[in-house]
Design a protein around this motif. Sequence first.
Motif, PDB file in Angstrom:
ATOM      1  N   UNK A  61       0.832  -1.197   0.000  1.00 42.81           N
ATOM      2  CA  UNK A  61       0.000   0.000   0.000  1.00 42.81           C
ATOM      3  C   UNK A  61       0.865   1.245   0.000  1.00 42.81           C
ATOM      4  N   UNK A  62       1.958   1.230   0.767  1.00 43.28           N
ATOM      5  CA  UNK A  62       2.876   2.362   0.827  1.00 43.28           C
ATOM      6  C   UNK A  62       4.293   1.833   0.629  1.00 43.28           C
ATOM      7  N   UNK A  63       4.839   1.951  -0.576  1.00 44.78           N
ATOM      8  CA  UNK A  63       6.166   1.359  -0.839  1.00 44.78           C
ATOM      9  C   UNK A  63       7.261   1.987  -0.002  1.00 44.78           C
ATOM     10  N   UNK A  64       7.023   3.158   0.566  1.00 43.87           N
ATOM     11  CA  UNK A  64       8.065   3.786   1.390  1.00 43.87           C
ATOM     12  C   UNK A  64       8.150   3.145   2.766  1.00 43.87           C
ATOM     13  N   UNK A  65       7.249   2.216   3.058  1.00 46.49           N
ATOM     14  CA  UNK A  65       7.273   1.540   4.354  1.00 46.49           C
ATOM     15  C   UNK A  65       7.626   0.061   4.225  1.00 46.49           C
ATOM     16  N   UNK A  66       7.988  -0.368   3.028  1.00 48.09           N
ATOM     17  CA  UNK A  66       8.291  -1.783   2.805  1.00 48.09           C
ATOM     18  C   UNK A  66       9.612  -1.908   2.062  1.00 48.09           C
ATOM     19  N   UNK A  67      10.606  -2.616   2.623  1.00 53.23           N
ATOM     20  CA  UNK A  67      11.865  -2.798   1.875  1.00 53.23           C
ATOM     21  C   UNK A  67      11.604  -3.436   0.513  1.00 53.23           C
ATOM     22  N   UNK A  68      12.298  -2.942  -0.465  1.00 52.25           N
ATOM     23  CA  UNK A  68      12.080  -3.447  -1.821  1.00 52.25           C
ATOM     24  C   UNK A  68      12.947  -4.648  -2.142  1.00 52.25           C
ATOM     25  N   UNK A  69      12.910  -5.039  -3.402  1.00 54.74           N
ATOM     26  CA  UNK A  69      13.675  -6.204  -3.855  1.00 54.74           C
ATOM     27  C   UNK A  69      15.159  -5.883  -3.885  1.00 54.74           C
ATOM     28  N   UNK A  70      15.957  -6.904  -3.722  1.00 56.31           N
ATOM     29  CA  UNK A  70      17.398  -6.727  -3.862  1.00 56.31           C
ATOM     30  C   UNK A  70      17.771  -6.723  -5.344  1.00 56.31           C
TER      31      UNK A  70
END
Lengths: 426, 193
Positions: A61-70
């Motif tokens: 929902x909020x990509x700034x709160x979830x670590x992304x892919x390596x």
Amino acid sequence: MKNNEQPADRKDSPPQSTGQSRSEFSLNRRTFLATASSALGIAAAQMVFPATSATATSVPNDPSRTPGKTSSAYGTRAVFVETQRQFFSTRSLTPLQHLSGIITPSALHFERHHNGVPVIHPLQHRLLVHGLVSQPMIFTVEELKRFPAQSRIAFIECSGNSGKEWKEPNGTTVQETHGLTSTSEWTGVALTTLFQEIGLKPEAQWILAEGSDAAALTRSLPLASILPHALLCYAQNGEPLRPEQGYPLRLLIPGWEGNTCIKWLRRLKLMTHPAMTREETSKYTDLMPDGTARQFTFEMETKSVITSPSGGQQLENPGFIEIRGLAWSGRGRITQVDVSTDGGESWQTAELQEPVLPMCHTRFRFSWKWNGGETILQSRCQDETGDVQPTLTDLIAVRGFNSFYHNNAIQSWKVTKEGQVNNVQI
Amino acid sequence: MFKSSGTPLIRVGVVSVAILFTMTLPSVAADSEFFATFGLGRPATPTDIHPWDIDISPNGKGLPSGQGTVKEGGMIYTNSCAPCHGPTGIEGPMPTLIGGIGTLNTDQPLKTVGSYWPFATTLFDYIYRAMPFNAPQSLAPQQVYAVVAWILFRNGIIEESTILNAQTLPTITMPNHKGFVGDARPDFSKVRP
């Protein structure tokens, strides 16, 4: 058109932008695409969905709160982007309506082959140069890569592009009417450089180029005409050629009909006369109304098309629309593109977007305010030799209905009051 | 980039342009102007060249030895060609091979070997290199001569008794051998309407 057709009309539901929890939710792809394309004021009535794709992707929902892919070894496009070629057994069509700028992604470059795409091991492949040369020579691909390299950005267009549009509107989308043209940066060794190594006999006037595909496709090319520009290419857009584009080696003759740019190139033979192969006699010759046929019609002429709005698309609301398209000429640079928003009654000059390169797709843009009425959109280009893109009526008046190849006529897109864009001829 | 084991590049001053006869030379990368040879590649031997040197010119140059008859060709055609071109070369689904002579200047031109192809040698070249579609380069020269004979006979171009070989094939005059002209473009006004 019989297979691989994408659904003609997908009704997209409005995006759900409120009431979501902070946990992940499933974003419907159709919703995303509808939202993205609405930014243009044009709905995609013919979005491309691979049959094998999942219908939903997990999205925070909020990509700034979830670590992304390596990191990864070889990148892929965003999972939401599913633009595809339309493919048939011996050809596939570039989705011009979904592309920006002038470069065609390598994976979306159109295909045309005459008995499939061969699998060729780069270490086994050889180029033989023989005939009227001082010394017949064989080169490996690695040896060709060691020669001084040249790169150029150039379009390749199949001479059959728009060939089904001679008699009546045939394709629905610009992909179907004009999808046999693409642009890449091509890198290789100049033919002149290779001939410094080999030496030509003075009586050499024609060069036979042959592929190592299952058609062993062969064209005879006039040496003096191709020498200034021909490249033996091993790379496309920075990578080794795609298999569909001739991996590991192809010929590029900028501005000439695509079939002369022999793919999977294995042989060059210097000759005094053309070999009169099947591809330069029974095919790729242009039948005129008097029953004669033009032969060795190599250059692709001035041509342009509006890619947005274009056939199969839907204008959502009256108001500002940026008309976008591509123009190109096999004879040089595009110098001017005119756009008509009233079916050819009046023409206005479009903006050419840099870079404007010879024998290369050139992007043009034109600001338009759609008043919600029915109209016809057209583009018309001119190149630096003064050639002006003809109307279909002009073309037919000289060449009749049966030449099939080299249709560079002005394309007309009709906009209905409902905002539907259709392929028409006027 | 250059392997130490490679042939050294020879510095001999500006390269001769004699090999490129009278045409205007494009500028080649500056470095290359100082090298007559890059020392790349190897000389090709007749053994290298022969298997790939399969093109046939209109004068017959390149035609292999062997010969074929119409009767032999009919049998090969039925086995190898009819599945795609139809039992008599007319039915398809792949391109029609027979007929159409005299239709090229009509509204419904039928382009076939008989009506359109300017050289009989092209038919040999194409079948030898690219047919049958599912097994290209699988026919021996005598089989190709025979299939060519059958197609030409069915088009009324040769007699049924004709034996085709490297001597007789190039002497055949195709009905449309004078039907091709050069590129007449640009064929429009250069003035914007």
